[in-house]
Motif scaffolding. Structure first.
Motif, mmCIF file in Angstrom:
data_model
loop_
_atom_site.group_PDB
_atom_site.id
_atom_site.type_symbol
_atom_site.label_atom_id
_atom_site.label_comp_id
_atom_site.label_asym_id
_atom_site.label_seq_id
_atom_site.Cartn_x
_atom_site.Cartn_y
_atom_site.Cartn_z
ATOM 1 N N LEU A 46 -20.685 19.310 24.905
ATOM 2 C CA LEU A 46 -21.231 18.048 25.429
ATOM 3 C C LEU A 46 -21.283 16.965 24.346
ATOM 4 C CD1 LEU A 46 -24.198 19.513 27.504
ATOM 5 C CD2 LEU A 46 -21.917 18.885 28.312
ATOM 6 N N PHE A 47 -20.790 17.286 23.157
ATOM 7 C CA PHE A 47 -20.868 16.341 22.045
ATOM 8 C C PHE A 47 -19.484 15.916 21.558
ATOM 9 C CE2 PHE A 47 -25.134 17.836 21.905
ATOM 10 C CZ PHE A 47 -25.863 16.851 21.278
ATOM 11 N N LEU A 89 -20.367 14.827 29.888
ATOM 12 C CA LEU A 89 -19.247 15.640 30.364
ATOM 13 C C LEU A 89 -17.884 15.066 29.974
ATOM 14 C CD1 LEU A 89 -20.611 16.555 33.906
ATOM 15 C CD2 LEU A 89 -20.475 18.038 31.904
ATOM 16 N N LYS A 90 -17.901 14.125 29.023
ATOM 17 C CA LYS A 90 -16.642 13.441 28.707
ATOM 18 C C LYS A 90 -15.542 14.398 28.252
ATOM 19 C CE LYS A 90 -14.615 9.546 26.310
ATOM 20 N NZ LYS A 90 -13.507 10.358 25.789
ATOM 21 N N LEU A 124 -9.622 17.731 31.970
ATOM 22 C CA LEU A 124 -8.943 17.731 33.266
ATOM 23 C C LEU A 124 -7.756 16.777 33.275
ATOM 24 C CD1 LEU A 124 -12.048 17.890 35.622
ATOM 25 C CD2 LEU A 124 -10.504 19.728 34.966
ATOM 26 N N GLN A 125 -7.814 15.753 32.416
ATOM 27 C CA GLN A 125 -6.716 14.790 32.395
ATOM 28 C C GLN A 125 -5.701 15.089 31.305
ATOM 29 O OE1 GLN A 125 -8.848 11.152 31.986
ATOM 30 N NE2 GLN A 125 -9.621 11.227 34.089
ATOM 31 N N SER A 126 -5.936 16.211 30.581
ATOM 32 C CA SER A 126 -5.049 16.478 29.445
ATOM 33 C C SER A 126 -3.889 17.387 29.853
ATOM 34 C CB SER A 126 -5.858 17.131 28.328
ATOM 35 O OG SER A 126 -5.022 17.941 27.549
ATOM 36 N N GLY A 146 -15.671 19.566 19.986
ATOM 37 C CA GLY A 146 -16.204 19.360 21.332
ATOM 38 C C GLY A 146 -15.181 19.725 22.388
ATOM 39 N N PHE A 147 -13.999 19.196 22.224
ATOM 40 C CA PHE A 147 -12.912 19.449 23.176
ATOM 41 C C PHE A 147 -12.572 20.943 23.203
ATOM 42 C CE2 PHE A 147 -8.374 19.386 24.426
ATOM 43 C CZ PHE A 147 -8.468 18.622 25.579
#
Lengths: 287, 313
Positions: B58-59, B74-75, B81-83, B282-283
């Protein structure tokens, strides 16, 4: 006449079927064992022989590769580290599993089944998930690049606790009564009466833990950075990567040989327990 | 709500009654003390980190000074999801699972059935098939890199002998994954063979004998009797190999480093790459959480199925 021919036909069919099965079984043996044979052959070739097409299939006796490989990296250090790490991890797993197995198998207390399910659910958590948070935690407690980072996180095992609980469930009430009459303490009961009885289970858990510890790569690769604490497989990968594009396959094959030899010797000694261990994973889950 | 609470209180009271004080060996006063060592290990290195990985995801995590990390909600998951890289890695993981799991199951069953017969060399073959499993992945995958070498490798020599075209194997984006799959099949097959042999041993021979008396051929006996009875073992092997394949890392690291051109970057490999090469903690943690959910789901399905099986037996 037909009466004589029929059985002969059956016998012939049996022989034919046997021949097919034997061919299949030998083909399987070759497929699975050949790569190991191949590394022996490669490790004894000269650099000129190793690139021949078609390849030489018989070992050539160029033992110098072993000397060259041995002198090219601090293998003694890697071996010592590995034996220390794998040995302590195994000891720790055996002790923690015995204690927990005794509690889950012999004692009845509140929350027992909940705690046991909680232990089993640890199996759901893959190493990949733990990599980043554990790295940050180990960094915080200044354990990066130490032996402890490679021992303590693996000091308890779901598999070990499970098998020892199964063992302690089968300890007969008579034995417990006898120990009680003797006035034996729990501690003595565990270590002097049960542990000798549990030797087959403990051996299985021990060799699997030792093998897994020896096989470990990703974890020590990430959590350590200097050869002084790194285990053999990281050393081998480093040797492989360090040799780069101009890798001398013959020397590399020699290194593969002598780094794997101890584990093969272990396997040949404890073959029965290795196979019993693999079988018991499925038996265990079947309940 | 009240009924739930009262039921809970009732149950607790029952439990308290049902567990008396024990004395001597069964004295349960220090039960938790015996559990403490393993609980400490799991708590510090498994449970807390699992929760922590959720927090990190979440960071926008700052590796150098975590205190400067930024909460982004939730970034990371949105980015995920867009990657295309993430979806591609899931696809590669799926292909790897499809390439290893069904093949392992069928070949392992075939070998196990063959080894159940009282053939000569049976023990030797069992040892031979099992031996790759106990040899370390780094060492054995190096052997396979050499065997798959496009110029001098043994496998291309075999293809050549069979008048087939040479393959670039680990150096080609089209063939690299297959190369890793072949290694993995070879390395792990023995374990599953042993499990199937244990499964076959535990089957009662009565049904098979009855079918034999009724004139069933050995192929028919396998298809209609052995295979259905073996299904619990088959299911177990399917699930554990799937989980194992999803987690596989070392052979990808030594054989291909996720390449060429990302052709062997699985989700597990992407966690390593993002977390430890690009420092997007984070990712990477968000990917790890997705992996955790997939594997947890598979494990729970496995448990539910084995529970049901026990009831029917």
């Amino acid at each position: 006449m037909t009466g004589q021919e029929r059985p002969r036909l059956v016998v012939r069919m049996k022989i034919a079927r046997m021949a097919v099965k034997m061919t299949a079984i030998l083909a399987i043996l070759v497929v699975f064992v050949f790569p190991d044979y191949w590394v022996i052959v490669t490790s004894l070739d000269t650099p000129a022989q190793v690139v021949l097409v078609p390849p030489l299939l018989v070992p050539q006796g160029h033992w110098h590769n072993y000397v060259a490989a041995w002198l090219a990296a601090p293998w003694v250090r890697y071996f010592a580290n590995t034996f220390f790490i794998a040995g302590l991890t195994t000891l720790s797993v055996l002790v923690t599993s015995t204690l927990a197995g005794f509690a889950f198998g012999v004692l009845r207390f509140r929350g027992r089944s909940f705690l046991f399910s909680a232990v089993l659910s640890m199996m759901m958590i893959p190493l990949t998930v733990l990599l980043i948070p554990d790295y940050l935690i180990l960094k915080d407690i200044h354990w990066l690049n130490t032996y402890w980072a490679q021992i303590v996180p693996f000091g308890a095992s779901v598999f070990g606790i499970f098998l020892l609980r199964q063992f302690f469930l089968t300890v007969p009430q008579d034995l417990i009564d006898a120990a009680d009459i003797d006035g034996s303490s729990q501690w003595r009961f565990i270590w002097q009466i049960c542990v000798p009885m549990a030797r087959p289970v403990l051996t299985t858990i021990g060799i699997y833990t030792f093998m897994a510890s020896w096989d470990a790569f990703l974890w020590p690769y990430i959590m350590t950075s200097s050869p002084s604490v790194q285990p053999i497989e990281v050393g081998l990968a480093r040797f492989f990567g360090g040799a780069g594009v101009s890798t001398e396959w013959t020397v590399l094959a020699a290194a593969v040989m002598f780094t794997t030899l101890p584990i093969i010797v272990l396997f040949l000694f404890f073959q029965r327990q290795f196979i019993a261990g693999a079988s018991s994973t499925s038996a265990g889950v079947k309940g | 709500m009240v009924t739930i609470l009262s039921r809970y209180m009732e149950r607790r009271a029952r439990i308290n009654e049902s567990i008396p004080r024990f004395h001597g060996i069964r004295n349960n006063r220090y039960a938790l003390v015996y559990l403490l060592p393993m609980a400490a290990v799991f708590l510090v290195f498994t449970i807390i980190p699992t929760l922590f990985v959720g927090v990190i995801s979440l960071f926008h995590w700052n590796v150098l000074s975590p205190a400067l990390s930024q909460f982004v909600g939730l970034k990371n998951y949105q980015d995920l999801l867009q990657s295309p890289v993430f979806w591609h890695s899931l696809l590669i993981s799926l292909l790897f699972v499809l390439g290893t799991v069904p093949t392992t199951v069928f070949i392992a069953v075939a070998i196990a059935v063959l080894l159940m017969d009282n053939l000569p060399l049976r023990g030797l073959v069992r040892t031979g098939v099992f031996s790759p499993y106990i040899t370390p992945v780094v060492a054995t995958s190096i052997i396979w890199i050499w065997m798959l070498n496009p110029q001098f490798g043994l496998i291309n020599s075999l293809l050549h002998a069979a008048h087939l075209p040479a393959v670039q194997w680990l150096e080609s984006p089209h063939w690299a994954l297959l190369g890793v799959i072949l290694f993995t099949l070879w390395h792990n097959m023995g374990f599953d063979v042993i499990i199937f042999m244990a499964g076959l041993t535990s089957l009662s021979s009565e049904l098979g004998e009855a079918a034999k008396v009724d004139g069933a051929s050995s192929a028919q006996r396998f298809v209609y009797v052995t295979w259905p009875l073996l299904s619990p073992t088959t299911f177990f092997v399917t699930i554990i190999t799937t989980i194992g394949s999803l987690q596989a890392f070392t052979q990808f690291f030594t054989m291909t480093q996720g390449g060429p051109l990302g052709a062997t970057t699985t989700a597990s490999y992407l966690v390593y790459e993002m977390g430890f090469l690009f420092f997007h903690e984070g990712f990477a943690s968000a990917i790890a959480v997705v992996m955790f959910l997939i594997i947890a789901l598979l494990t729970i399905v496995q448990w539910k199925m084995s529970e049901r099986r026990v009831h029917y037996q």
